[in-house]
Enzyme design. Sequence first.
Site, PDB file in Angstrom:
ATOM      1  N   LYS A 176       0.729   2.119  -0.665  1.00 13.45           N
ATOM      2  CA  LYS A 176       2.070   1.739  -1.136  1.00 13.45           C
ATOM      3  C   LYS A 176       2.287   0.240  -0.941  1.00 13.45           C
ATOM      4  O   LYS A 176       2.406  -0.243   0.184  1.00 13.45           O
ATOM      5  CB  LYS A 176       3.158   2.482  -0.343  1.00 13.45           C
ATOM      6  CG  LYS A 176       4.530   2.244  -0.973  1.00 13.45           C
ATOM      7  CD  LYS A 176       5.680   2.348   0.007  1.00 13.45           C
ATOM      8  CE  LYS A 176       6.202   1.036   0.511  1.00 13.45           C
ATOM      9  NZ  LYS A 176       6.710   0.100  -0.493  1.00 13.45           N
ATOM     10  N   GLU A 249       0.114  -4.938  11.968  1.00 15.23           N
ATOM     11  CA  GLU A 249       0.043  -6.404  11.911  1.00 15.23           C
ATOM     12  C   GLU A 249       1.454  -6.884  11.595  1.00 15.23           C
ATOM     13  O   GLU A 249       1.909  -6.770  10.461  1.00 15.23           O
ATOM     14  CB  GLU A 249      -0.918  -6.854  10.797  1.00 15.23           C
ATOM     15  CG  GLU A 249      -2.353  -6.419  10.981  1.00 15.23           C
ATOM     16  CD  GLU A 249      -3.052  -7.136  12.116  1.00 15.23           C
ATOM     17  OE1 GLU A 249      -2.535  -8.162  12.610  1.00 15.23           O
ATOM     18  OE2 GLU A 249      -4.118  -6.657  12.525  1.00 15.23           O
ATOM     19  N   CYS A 283       2.580 -14.987   7.923  1.00 19.33           N
ATOM     20  CA  CYS A 283       2.770 -14.493   9.299  1.00 19.33           C
ATOM     21  C   CYS A 283       2.240 -15.515  10.287  1.00 19.33           C
ATOM     22  O   CYS A 283       2.669 -15.568  11.432  1.00 19.33           O
ATOM     23  CB  CYS A 283       2.075 -13.157   9.461  1.00 19.33           C
ATOM     24  SG  CYS A 283       0.396 -13.188   8.847  1.00 19.33           S
ATOM     25  N   GLU A 380      11.599 -15.043  14.016  1.00 22.57           N
ATOM     26  CA  GLU A 380      10.836 -15.336  12.795  1.00 22.57           C
ATOM     27  C   GLU A 380      11.810 -15.559  11.624  1.00 22.57           C
ATOM     28  O   GLU A 380      12.613 -14.691  11.313  1.00 22.57           O
ATOM     29  CB  GLU A 380       9.901 -14.174  12.462  1.00 22.57           C
ATOM     30  CG  GLU A 380       8.944 -14.500  11.330  1.00 22.57           C
ATOM     31  CD  GLU A 380       8.059 -13.321  10.926  1.00 22.57           C
ATOM     32  OE1 GLU A 380       8.589 -12.222  10.703  1.00 22.57           O
ATOM     33  OE2 GLU A 380       6.837 -13.525  10.824  1.00 22.57           O
TER      34      GLU A 380
END
Length: 488
Positions: A176, A249, A283, A380
């Site tokens: 997905k 992750e 990231c 973040e």
Amino acid sequence: MFKIEVYKNYIDGKWVSSNSKKTFSSLNPTNENAIGRFQLSNKRDIDLAVKSAEDSYWEWSSMPAPERAEILFEVVRLLKKDKQRLGKLETIEMGKVLKEGLGDVQEAIDIFEYMAGEGRRLFGHTTPSELKNKVAYTVRMPVGVFGLITPWNFPIAIPAWKLAPALICGNTVVFKPSSDTPLCAIELMKILEKSGLPKGVVNLITGSAKDTGEAIVKHPRIRGISFTGSKFTGEWIVKNAGLKKVGLELGGKNAIIVMDDADIEMALDGIIWGGFGTTGQRCTAASRVIAHEDIKNELNDKLISMTEKLKLGDGLKESTDIGPLVNKKAVEKTDYYVGVGKKEKAKLMCGGEQLKGKGFFYKPTIFTDVNEKMRIAKEEIFGPVVSVLSVKDIDEAIKVCNNIEYGLSSAIYTNDINKAFKAIEKIEAGLTYVNSSTIGSEVHLPFGGVKHTGHGRETGIEGLHEFSETKTVYIDYSGKLQKAQGID
Ligand code: NAD
């Protein structure tokens, strides 16, 4: 370039519509035009995809790995042939500049090639038994049906990082992709289909996090989940995946340390690339700079001047340095954090606003006078915002670097080997670069983080282990019952 086509799911070797009869659009973030419509799938579609993956598992996992590898090598050939078109598609669907889109496709080529090579290795190990006339060794086994859930920022490379090891190990897959980049995923699926992959081995479902992502995570017949995305979603997966094998992750808040003995010009190139490459949406983006107080002023002045010269625009144009953010929500989030930074009394030196007109553009932004307690130094942002902090020595630099919940990438610029090795030893991160930026991993080495960046590693040999289990084998050829641990 694109007519508004309706794209379908790929289940059991066929392109099929969702049972929901509903679709959604994917937008080009440069001009906000729709580039296609995609199936808004539901749990029934996931059930069909899982059944198809289950049905094909026996045959696929029984095929010798070197034979599976031949199919992966064909994927490599087809990706190479289509590299330009796919790189361009990335720019159109998620906005990164063309050379980065091409880099993303190259990474997919590299990982398929590396993992195809593993088809002739897939090493276990042998070791002596403690008993006579007995052999002991290990082999790698597939896990079963894997659910792969991916983000939009590396829309071809990240799926490839998961698909290539999953397939070479003999797993079958329900994949997905992010709803921001379904077309990149469909084009990758078409290449897998052309490569001769047997039907049912990979099934692609597009749709919302709620109706498709959650259904994959909770599905009782899926045995493994490999997820890349936000910390928030990662936490949800850990709570809801039950006893599945899970690889995560997640996010980062990566820092570049610049010591007083560093080559400042080289560090500046690394900061610009790390902070604003992919519009800060990696990231591994360098969203913090931790500068020694003696070089802080020089670094800030040069950094601001370099940042102000960066050209924002359509990533297909060669003159563009920075493309748009992926969507409106990303612009709002970036703007929210710029507001937070101002309230926290960090100094906004450049950028700090959205570009007027069509497209999700946000000016590259620098905050100075940031301290480690501020939210902009901890959370973040995932946009083009770099915060500069200052420290008095290497020990303080490492402490500030570690004072976050994440632990993905890190970098230090120094010409002092003692400081470099101290940083390598003490920084809490899955990656440390010396005299290079926080971004730019290579597929034959492991990639991943510590702390709230998640667990497990992708790529390299460790990446194979995420998609396989170890079986220990004992063969006793003594002709009698022998007991271990000296039991008579
Ligand atoms: P996201 O978590 O919102 O979505 C990622 C994927 O998960 C999408 O396909 C989404 O539909 C799906 N999803 C969302 N909620 C779900 C749920 N409850 N159950 C199942 N699936 C669900 O992340 P994003 O915005 O697409 O990506 C950005 C994030 O990804 C950033 O935090 C970034 O740091 C991280 N990221 C990490 C790495 C890494 O390797 N560590 C690499 C790239 C991106």
